[in-house]
Design an enzyme around this catalytic site. Structure first.
Site, PDB file in Angstrom:
ATOM      1  N   ASP A 187       4.678 -20.905  17.493  1.00  0.00           N
ATOM      2  CA  ASP A 187       6.146 -19.888  16.455  1.00  0.00           C
ATOM      3  C   ASP A 187       7.294 -21.429  15.847  1.00  0.00           C
ATOM      4  OD1 ASP A 187       6.670 -18.240  15.210  1.00  0.00           O
ATOM      5  OD2 ASP A 187       8.468 -17.686  17.251  1.00  0.00           O
ATOM      6  N   LYS A 204      16.768 -25.726   5.012  1.00  0.00           N
ATOM      7  CA  LYS A 204      17.979 -26.012   5.398  1.00  0.00           C
ATOM      8  C   LYS A 204      18.666 -27.006   4.958  1.00  0.00           C
ATOM      9  CE  LYS A 204      17.379 -22.757   9.208  1.00  0.00           C
ATOM     10  NZ  LYS A 204      18.205 -21.476   8.854  1.00  0.00           N
ATOM     11  N   HIS A 264       8.404 -26.217  12.504  1.00  0.00           N
ATOM     12  CA  HIS A 264       9.499 -26.195  12.531  1.00  0.00           C
ATOM     13  C   HIS A 264       9.582 -27.714  13.209  1.00  0.00           C
ATOM     14  CE1 HIS A 264       9.753 -22.341  11.151  1.00  0.00           C
ATOM     15  NE2 HIS A 264      10.007 -21.722  11.953  1.00  0.00           N
ATOM     16  N   GLU A 273      17.223 -20.561  20.927  1.00  0.00           N
ATOM     17  CA  GLU A 273      17.617 -18.507  20.487  1.00  0.00           C
ATOM     18  C   GLU A 273      18.087 -17.943  21.140  1.00  0.00           C
ATOM     19  OE1 GLU A 273      14.635 -16.853  16.646  1.00  0.00           O
ATOM     20  OE2 GLU A 273      13.470 -17.286  18.799  1.00  0.00           O
ATOM     21  N   ASP A 316       7.562 -23.898   5.068  1.00  0.00           N
ATOM     22  CA  ASP A 316       7.589 -23.921   6.664  1.00  0.00           C
ATOM     23  C   ASP A 316       9.633 -24.203   6.028  1.00  0.00           C
ATOM     24  OD1 ASP A 316       9.861 -25.160   8.633  1.00  0.00           O
ATOM     25  OD2 ASP A 316       7.951 -26.075   8.856  1.00  0.00           O
ATOM     26  N   HIS A 317      10.089 -22.594   6.339  1.00  0.00           N
ATOM     27  CA  HIS A 317      11.731 -22.326   5.936  1.00  0.00           C
ATOM     28  C   HIS A 317      12.399 -23.766   6.750  1.00  0.00           C
ATOM     29  CE1 HIS A 317      11.708 -20.275   9.268  1.00  0.00           C
ATOM     30  NE2 HIS A 317      12.748 -20.344   9.398  1.00  0.00           N
ATOM     31  N   LYS A 363      13.484 -19.397  24.003  1.00  0.00           N
ATOM     32  CA  LYS A 363      14.326 -17.332  23.506  1.00  0.00           C
ATOM     33  C   LYS A 363      15.095 -16.990  24.363  1.00  0.00           C
ATOM     34  CE  LYS A 363      10.792 -15.286  20.479  1.00  0.00           C
ATOM     35  NZ  LYS A 363      11.772 -14.991  19.173  1.00  0.00           N
ATOM     36  N   LYS A 405       4.308 -18.950   6.866  1.00  0.00           N
ATOM     37  CA  LYS A 405       3.891 -19.311   8.516  1.00  0.00           C
ATOM     38  C   LYS A 405       3.851 -17.480   9.173  1.00  0.00           C
ATOM     39  CE  LYS A 405       7.641 -18.600  11.508  1.00  0.00           C
ATOM     40  NZ  LYS A 405       8.031 -18.702  12.668  1.00  0.00           N
ATOM     41  N   ARG A 441       0.576  -1.281  -0.310  1.00  0.00           N
ATOM     42  CA  ARG A 441      -0.490  -0.216   0.264  1.00  0.00           C
ATOM     43  C   ARG A 441       0.895   1.496   0.383  1.00  0.00           C
ATOM     44  NH1 ARG A 441      -2.634  -1.349   5.872  1.00  0.00           N
ATOM     45  NH2 ARG A 441      -0.100  -1.786   6.780  1.00  0.00           N
TER      46      ARG A 441
HETATM   47  N1  LIG Z   1      10.196 -11.241   9.156  1.00  0.00           N
HETATM   48  C1  LIG Z   1      10.464 -12.511   8.962  1.00  0.00           C
HETATM   49  O1  LIG Z   1      12.216 -12.732   9.382  1.00  0.00           O
HETATM   50  C2  LIG Z   1       9.812 -13.853   9.327  1.00  0.00           C
HETATM   51  C3  LIG Z   1      10.016 -15.126   9.091  1.00  0.00           C
HETATM   52  C4  LIG Z   1       9.316 -16.047   9.020  1.00  0.00           C
HETATM   53  C5  LIG Z   1       8.315 -16.242   8.832  1.00  0.00           C
HETATM   54  N2  LIG Z   1       7.520 -14.290   8.023  1.00  0.00           N
HETATM   55  C6  LIG Z   1       5.936 -14.472   7.725  1.00  0.00           C
HETATM   56  O2  LIG Z   1       6.009 -13.767   7.500  1.00  0.00           O
HETATM   57  C7  LIG Z   1       5.026 -13.210   6.763  1.00  0.00           C
HETATM   58  C8  LIG Z   1       5.718 -11.364   6.530  1.00  0.00           C
HETATM   59  O3  LIG Z   1       6.802 -10.707   7.926  1.00  0.00           O
HETATM   60  P1  LIG Z   1       7.214  -9.071   7.730  1.00  0.00           P
HETATM   61  O4  LIG Z   1       8.299  -9.482   8.946  1.00  0.00           O
HETATM   62  O5  LIG Z   1       7.632  -8.688   6.461  1.00  0.00           O
HETATM   63  O6  LIG Z   1       5.826  -8.480   7.736  1.00  0.00           O
HETATM   64  P2  LIG Z   1       6.105  -6.602   7.856  1.00  0.00           P
HETATM   65  O7  LIG Z   1       7.238  -6.460   7.942  1.00  0.00           O
HETATM   66  O8  LIG Z   1       4.497  -6.557   9.285  1.00  0.00           O
HETATM   67  O9  LIG Z   1       5.013  -6.733   5.949  1.00  0.00           O
HETATM   68  C9  LIG Z   1       3.691  -6.563   5.806  1.00  0.00           C
HETATM   69  C10 LIG Z   1       3.250  -6.270   4.695  1.00  0.00           C
HETATM   70  O10 LIG Z   1       2.539  -6.136   4.823  1.00  0.00           O
HETATM   71  C11 LIG Z   1       2.237  -5.112   3.755  1.00  0.00           C
HETATM   72  N3  LIG Z   1       0.548  -4.844   4.516  1.00  0.00           N
HETATM   73  C12 LIG Z   1      -0.361  -5.035   5.486  1.00  0.00           C
HETATM   74  N4  LIG Z   1      -1.457  -4.574   5.776  1.00  0.00           N
HETATM   75  C13 LIG Z   1      -1.792  -4.596   3.880  1.00  0.00           C
HETATM   76  C14 LIG Z   1      -2.460  -3.856   3.662  1.00  0.00           C
HETATM   77  N5  LIG Z   1      -3.699  -3.713   4.116  1.00  0.00           N
HETATM   78  N6  LIG Z   1      -2.664  -3.581   2.551  1.00  0.00           N
HETATM   79  C15 LIG Z   1      -1.438  -3.230   1.538  1.00  0.00           C
HETATM   80  N7  LIG Z   1      -0.185  -3.553   2.246  1.00  0.00           N
HETATM   81  C16 LIG Z   1      -0.773  -4.697   3.595  1.00  0.00           C
HETATM   82  C17 LIG Z   1       2.713  -4.145   5.037  1.00  0.00           C
HETATM   83  O11 LIG Z   1       2.333  -2.887   4.748  1.00  0.00           O
HETATM   84  P3  LIG Z   1       2.870  -1.555   4.922  1.00  0.00           P
HETATM   85  O12 LIG Z   1       4.769  -1.072   4.594  1.00  0.00           O
HETATM   86  O13 LIG Z   1       2.651  -0.087   3.357  1.00  0.00           O
HETATM   87  O14 LIG Z   1       2.265  -1.566   6.177  1.00  0.00           O
HETATM   88  C18 LIG Z   1       4.595  -4.391   3.977  1.00  0.00           C
HETATM   89  O15 LIG Z   1       4.291  -4.760   2.812  1.00  0.00           O
HETATM   90  C19 LIG Z   1       4.205 -12.884   7.734  1.00  0.00           C
HETATM   91  O16 LIG Z   1       3.563 -13.463   7.914  1.00  0.00           O
HETATM   92  C20 LIG Z   1       5.888 -13.492   9.001  1.00  0.00           C
HETATM   93  O17 LIG Z   1       5.416 -14.688   9.839  1.00  0.00           O
HETATM   94  C21 LIG Z   1       8.710 -13.244   8.502  1.00  0.00           C
END
Ligand SMILES: NC(=O)c1ccc[n+]([C@@H]2O[C@H](COP(=O)([O-])OP(=O)(O)OC[C@H]3O[C@@H](n4cnc5c(N)ncnc54)[C@H](OP(=O)(O)O)[C@@H]3O)[C@@H](O)[C@H]2O)c1
Length: 496
Positions: free
Chosen positions: A244, A191, A249, A225, A186-187, A349, A157, A58
């Site tokens: 989590d 591995k 995992h 962790e 499931d990353h 953690k 996830k 967005r």
């Molecule tokens: N981060 C990690 O290391 C990690 C690891 C494993 C799994 N995951 C999983 O991967 C997924 C994403 O994680 P993340 O850490 O990347 O999340 P994040 O940083 O919160 O990013 C969420 C994304 O969704 C967008 N978004 C949220 N609501 C929206 C809406 N209503 N309309 C349009 N865009 C919207 C956000 O845009 P804005 O920037 O505009 O808010 C942002 O681009 C999650 O399910 C998480 O559990 C993450």
């Protein structure tokens, strides 16, 4: 990178056909840290041919701003080594659709962006509460349908937060997508050591004959962790260690360690064997949670000499939170092979170090010729290290040189880095390539997800009913003392 032991025997090419890869939530953390570096690396290594990567989020970014942002995500020495030309060619494949997930207008641009391409992949890298909206929008606008090529959807996830939410999400997906179009990621399965488990077990003649209750005393699976919730207190409050780490995992590690040999290496054959394990987990009833599970929360203290707050003092965490940052479980599999073998899982953690491993402890020899030495030296064990320093060690007892019969454990070590002269590829690279070429072996099937949630939801319900205080543990240690109570008398947790 090129050899996937799960894949051999399947006639899939390791080069992705032309495709458009949509990332919903492209401005987020996962895209920056994992997805873009993995896609670029696959491109630079020659696995991707004709493609477009389309970001969907967005923020009011222009195409140019988006490309600059992605360039910033790729400033890592190992990626920069592919050269400026490769980077520029990659950046040219990028496009950005600016739209809230709720607005149908954004989705109307999808077909035109795909012009000239028959295959598309939708990657949901968004907060989990957005999955439903995106699936419904894609479905309602006919974007799940295949138009001469394939259409796949990859879901990050967490996949649900209990059995009913996971089922609801599965129902939503299956309203528009066939099961073979759905890739639940499931990353951990990306591995190398996790994949090597199946090769270790079924590609060697020496392990399988002893891989059962007759020779194995117990199994310990640890995912430790060092970090705390790192500013993600809001998210963690809705999850906890059981959801989590364990449901996804750790259960995958459990399945690969204990499943029966598959008849072939087809994705569904392997996944069917994994489901059988999840269904054979002896249920932990409501009243038994205190006998088979231990929860904990990290308290305030010091890590590497620096003060750290207690979990309940972290931003976004309730001062009376009952969310667990540590969990240990004692499990049994009601199968012929594993009858009576305790399987211990622990994750947490703010523990002493970052470490994931599977430790398979063997029984003592039938006649203890060296009783005193035995007590000192412990039992044989096979340790499968997932991180850091991915590899395998066999622990056995050897005589200490000298005139007495004293022994101590010694290690036979295999380490991926030194044995193959290179580090294993990033998990996301492997998994993204698999989703592009249509190899679903390392992705979770619907029945697998639901079987694991069935078991986990029972524990969650038991905990809800249990008002006893959650044990606090000292940061930098091995978790709450109470975890020791789960173990049989002759068993110790492995040192962290
Ligand atoms: N981060 C990690 O290391 C990690 C690891 C494993 C799994 N995951 C999983 O991967 C997924 C994403 O994680 P993340 O850490 O990347 O999340 P994040 O940083 O919160 O990013 C969420 C994304 O969704 C967008 N978004 C949220 N609501 C929206 C809406 N209503 N309309 C349009 N865009 C919207 C956000 O845009 P804005 O920037 O505009 O808010 C942002 O681009 C999650 O399910 C998480 O559990 C993450």
């Amino acid at each position: 990178m090129d050899f996937n032991p799960f894949r051999s025997g399947l006639s899939v090419s390791r080069e992705a056909q032309s495709f458009v890869f949509f990332i919903f939530g492209v401005t987020g953390d996962l895209t920056r840290k994992k997805l873009m570096p993995a896609l670029f690396s696959l491109y630079a290594k020659g696995h991707l041919n004709r493609f477009k990567i389309v970001g969907f989020a967005r923020r009011p970014w222009t195409q140019e701003f988006f490309r600059n942002e992605v360039q910033g995500m790729l400033q890592k020495p190992e990626l920069l080594s592919y050269g400026k030309e490769t980077l520029e060619a990659f950046l040219k494949t990028l496009e950005y659709i600016q739209s809230p997930f709720e607005d149908p207008a954004g989705y109307k641009k999808i077909d035109s962006v795909c012009e000239g391409f028959q295959n598309r992949i939708y990657y949901l890298s968004t907060p989990p509460d957005a999955y439903g909206t995106i699936i419904e929008q894609l479905g309602a606008q006919g974007l799940a349908k295949e138009k001469g090529g394939h259409t796949r959807i990859v879901v990050e996830k967490p996949f649900g937060r209990d059995l009913s939410t996971a089922r609801k999400l599965n129902d939503q997906l299956s309203r528009y997508f066939r099961e073979d179009q759905i890739y639940r990621i499931d990353h951990y399965l990306g591995k190398e050591t996790v994949q090597n488990l199946i090769l270790l077990r079924f590609g060697n003649g020496i392990f399988e004959p002893v891989w059962n209750h007759r020779y194995i005393h117990h199994i310990q699976i640890t995912v430790a962790e060092k970090i705390g919730v790192e500013g993600r207190g809001n998210y963690y409050e809705t999850a906890g260690a059981l959801r989590d780490m364990v449901q996804n995992h750790m259960f995958q590690l459990l399945c690969l360690t204990t499943m029966e040999p598959p008849n072939d290496l087809n994705p569904d054959t392997i996944r069917t064997e994994k489901v059988k394990i999840l269904k054979s987990l002896r249920p932990i009833s409501f009243r038994e949670t205190s006998l088979y599970t231990v929860r904990g929360q990290y308290g305030a203290g010091y890590m590497d000499g620096k003060p750290v707050p207690a979990y309940r003092e972290e931003p976004g965490v309730a001062p009376d939170s009952r969310t667990e940052t540590f969990v240990a479980l004692k499990l049994f599999l009601d199968t012929w092979r594993w009858s009576g073998v305790p399987i211990y899982l622990r994750t947490g953690k703010r523990l002493a170090r970052r470490m994931s491993e599977i430790a398979v402890r063997f029984k003592a020899p039938p006649l203890e010729l060296f009783p005193r030495a035995w007590a000192y030296s412990g039992r044989n064990a096979l340790i499968i290290r997932i991180q850091p320093n991915e590899g395998i060690s066999l622990i056995m007892n050897a005589k200490i040189p000298g005139y007495t019969l004293n022994m101590r454990p010694v290690n036979m070590d295999f380490s991926y880095g030194s044995a193959f002269g290179e580090s294993p590829p990033e998990a996301y690279e492997r998994l993204l390539l698999d989703s592009l070429i249509g190899d679903s072996t390392l992705y979770t099937r619907r029945d697998e997800i639901e079987a694991s949630w069935t078991f986990i939801t029972r524990i969650l319900k038991g905990w809800e009913e249990d008002p006893s205080p959650i044990p606090q543990y000292v940061p930098g240690g091995s978790g709450p003392e109470e975890a020791k109570n789960l173990l049989e008398p002759s068993t110790r947790w492995r040192k962290l």
